[in-house]
Scaffold this motif. Sequence first.
Motif, PDB file in Angstrom:
ATOM      1  N   GLN A   1       0.754   9.192  -0.361  1.00  0.00           N
ATOM      2  CA  GLN A   1       1.907   9.428  -0.043  1.00  0.00           C
ATOM      3  C   GLN A   1       2.124  10.971  -0.621  1.00  0.00           C
ATOM      4  N   ASP A   2       3.131  11.618  -0.276  1.00  0.00           N
ATOM      5  CA  ASP A   2       3.632  12.738  -0.423  1.00  0.00           C
ATOM      6  C   ASP A   2       4.350  12.508  -2.074  1.00  0.00           C
ATOM      7  N   VAL A   3       4.123  13.206  -3.092  1.00  0.00           N
ATOM      8  CA  VAL A   3       4.615  13.187  -4.260  1.00  0.00           C
ATOM      9  C   VAL A   3       6.004  13.892  -4.434  1.00  0.00           C
ATOM     10  N   PRO A   4       7.176  13.321  -4.187  1.00  0.00           N
ATOM     11  CA  PRO A   4       8.450  13.990  -4.308  1.00  0.00           C
ATOM     12  C   PRO A   4       8.638  14.417  -5.830  1.00  0.00           C
ATOM     13  N   ALA A   5       9.688  15.116  -5.959  1.00  0.00           N
ATOM     14  CA  ALA A   5      10.148  15.557  -7.142  1.00  0.00           C
ATOM     15  C   ALA A   5      10.993  14.239  -7.704  1.00  0.00           C
ATOM     16  N   VAL A   6      10.266  13.613  -8.502  1.00  0.00           N
ATOM     17  CA  VAL A   6      10.881  12.199  -9.090  1.00  0.00           C
ATOM     18  C   VAL A   6      11.957  12.598 -10.090  1.00  0.00           C
ATOM     19  N   ALA A   7      13.101  12.433  -9.969  1.00  0.00           N
ATOM     20  CA  ALA A   7      14.329  12.437 -10.767  1.00  0.00           C
ATOM     21  C   ALA A   7      14.379  11.730 -11.992  1.00  0.00           C
ATOM     22  N   ALA A   8      14.927  12.153 -13.174  1.00  0.00           N
ATOM     23  CA  ALA A   8      15.132  11.516 -14.167  1.00  0.00           C
ATOM     24  C   ALA A   8      16.223  10.473 -14.019  1.00  0.00           C
TER      25      ALA A   8
ATOM     26  N   LYS B   1       4.936   9.033 -10.161  1.00  0.00           N
ATOM     27  CA  LYS B   1       4.314  10.313  -9.101  1.00  0.00           C
ATOM     28  C   LYS B   1       2.816   9.838  -8.922  1.00  0.00           C
ATOM     29  N   ALA B   2       2.109   9.303 -10.061  1.00  0.00           N
ATOM     30  CA  ALA B   2       0.610   9.218  -9.825  1.00  0.00           C
ATOM     31  C   ALA B   2       0.423   7.911  -9.016  1.00  0.00           C
ATOM     32  N   ILE B   3       1.119   7.099  -9.137  1.00  0.00           N
ATOM     33  CA  ILE B   3       1.146   5.696  -8.286  1.00  0.00           C
ATOM     34  C   ILE B   3       1.226   6.140  -6.671  1.00  0.00           C
ATOM     35  N   MET B   4       2.365   7.036  -6.199  1.00  0.00           N
ATOM     36  CA  MET B   4       2.576   7.426  -5.179  1.00  0.00           C
ATOM     37  C   MET B   4       1.344   8.210  -4.663  1.00  0.00           C
ATOM     38  N   ALA B   5       0.879   9.051  -5.452  1.00  0.00           N
ATOM     39  CA  ALA B   5      -0.319  10.074  -4.889  1.00  0.00           C
ATOM     40  C   ALA B   5      -1.503   9.095  -4.482  1.00  0.00           C
ATOM     41  N   ALA B   6      -1.627   7.937  -5.392  1.00  0.00           N
ATOM     42  CA  ALA B   6      -2.737   7.028  -5.287  1.00  0.00           C
ATOM     43  C   ALA B   6      -2.528   6.179  -3.997  1.00  0.00           C
ATOM     44  N   SER B   7      -1.419   6.147  -3.531  1.00  0.00           N
ATOM     45  CA  SER B   7      -1.086   5.625  -2.194  1.00  0.00           C
ATOM     46  C   SER B   7      -1.315   6.207  -1.117  1.00  0.00           C
TER      47      SER B   7
ATOM     48  N   PRO C   1       0.810  -1.272   0.054  1.00  0.00           N
ATOM     49  CA  PRO C   1      -0.052   0.104   0.064  1.00  0.00           C
ATOM     50  C   PRO C   1       0.843   1.306   0.183  1.00  0.00           C
ATOM     51  N   LYS C   2       2.146   1.406   0.313  1.00  0.00           N
ATOM     52  CA  LYS C   2       2.933   2.475   0.408  1.00  0.00           C
ATOM     53  C   LYS C   2       4.225   2.319  -0.073  1.00  0.00           C
ATOM     54  N   PRO C   3       4.194   2.198  -1.560  1.00  0.00           N
ATOM     55  CA  PRO C   3       5.766   1.577  -2.079  1.00  0.00           C
ATOM     56  C   PRO C   3       6.529   2.810  -2.061  1.00  0.00           C
ATOM     57  N   SER C   4       7.748   2.519  -2.135  1.00  0.00           N
ATOM     58  CA  SER C   4       8.698   3.453  -2.558  1.00  0.00           C
ATOM     59  C   SER C   4       8.842   3.669  -3.968  1.00  0.00           C
ATOM     60  N   GLU C   5       9.643   4.806  -4.184  1.00  0.00           N
ATOM     61  CA  GLU C   5       9.704   5.118  -5.531  1.00  0.00           C
ATOM     62  C   GLU C   5      10.506   4.003  -6.187  1.00  0.00           C
ATOM     63  N   ALA C   6      11.526   3.570  -5.616  1.00  0.00           N
ATOM     64  CA  ALA C   6      12.174   2.504  -6.390  1.00  0.00           C
ATOM     65  C   ALA C   6      11.486   0.970  -6.178  1.00  0.00           C
ATOM     66  N   GLU C   7      10.709   0.957  -5.401  1.00  0.00           N
ATOM     67  CA  GLU C   7       9.542  -0.265  -5.570  1.00  0.00           C
ATOM     68  C   GLU C   7       8.858  -0.160  -6.817  1.00  0.00           C
TER      69      GLU C   7
END
Length: 161
Positions: free
Chosen positions: A153-160, A145-151, A119-125
């Motif tokens: 969680q705060d949406v961080p600046a996802v680095a390229a 970002k969308a998946i993090m928001a759907a979970s 339910p709360k995956p990290s960006e790497a997961e």
Amino acid sequence: MTKVTMTVNGKSVSGEVKGNTLLSDFLREDLRLTGTHVGCDTSQCGACVVHVNGEAVKSCTMFAAEADGAEVGTIEGQSNEDGSLNVIQQAFQDHHGLQCGFCTPGMVMSAAALLKDNPKPSEAEIRDYLEGNICRCTGYHNIVKAIMAASGQDVPAVAAE
């Protein structure tokens, strides 16, 4: 021909299929549920992901007869009862996790399976889980970002990457 019966998006359906009919073809051609996209027919792209008995499955690699008696969920069954977007779909819209939209059904279905198990995956997961889904347009950052928001969680600046 083989008769198959399954529950698709909560509704009992039946049909006659050849032994080599793929689940993706049965869904698209027989049931007219065209939200399940077929991009490669080789299990590489993930556009055809559906849920079979609660598990994410690439429907282009499963025969329809293998789903006989199963509970199948497609992108058409993801919306809320009133027809509005569910939390994952809304997050994809809010965070522009789509561009051409071809991969989006498979991405949403994969995201739903991930969030069910984690339910709360990290960006790497999230990135690791989506390895089997190809997007040719977005670069994945907004999908993550969308998946993090759907979970929730705060949406961080996802680095390229």
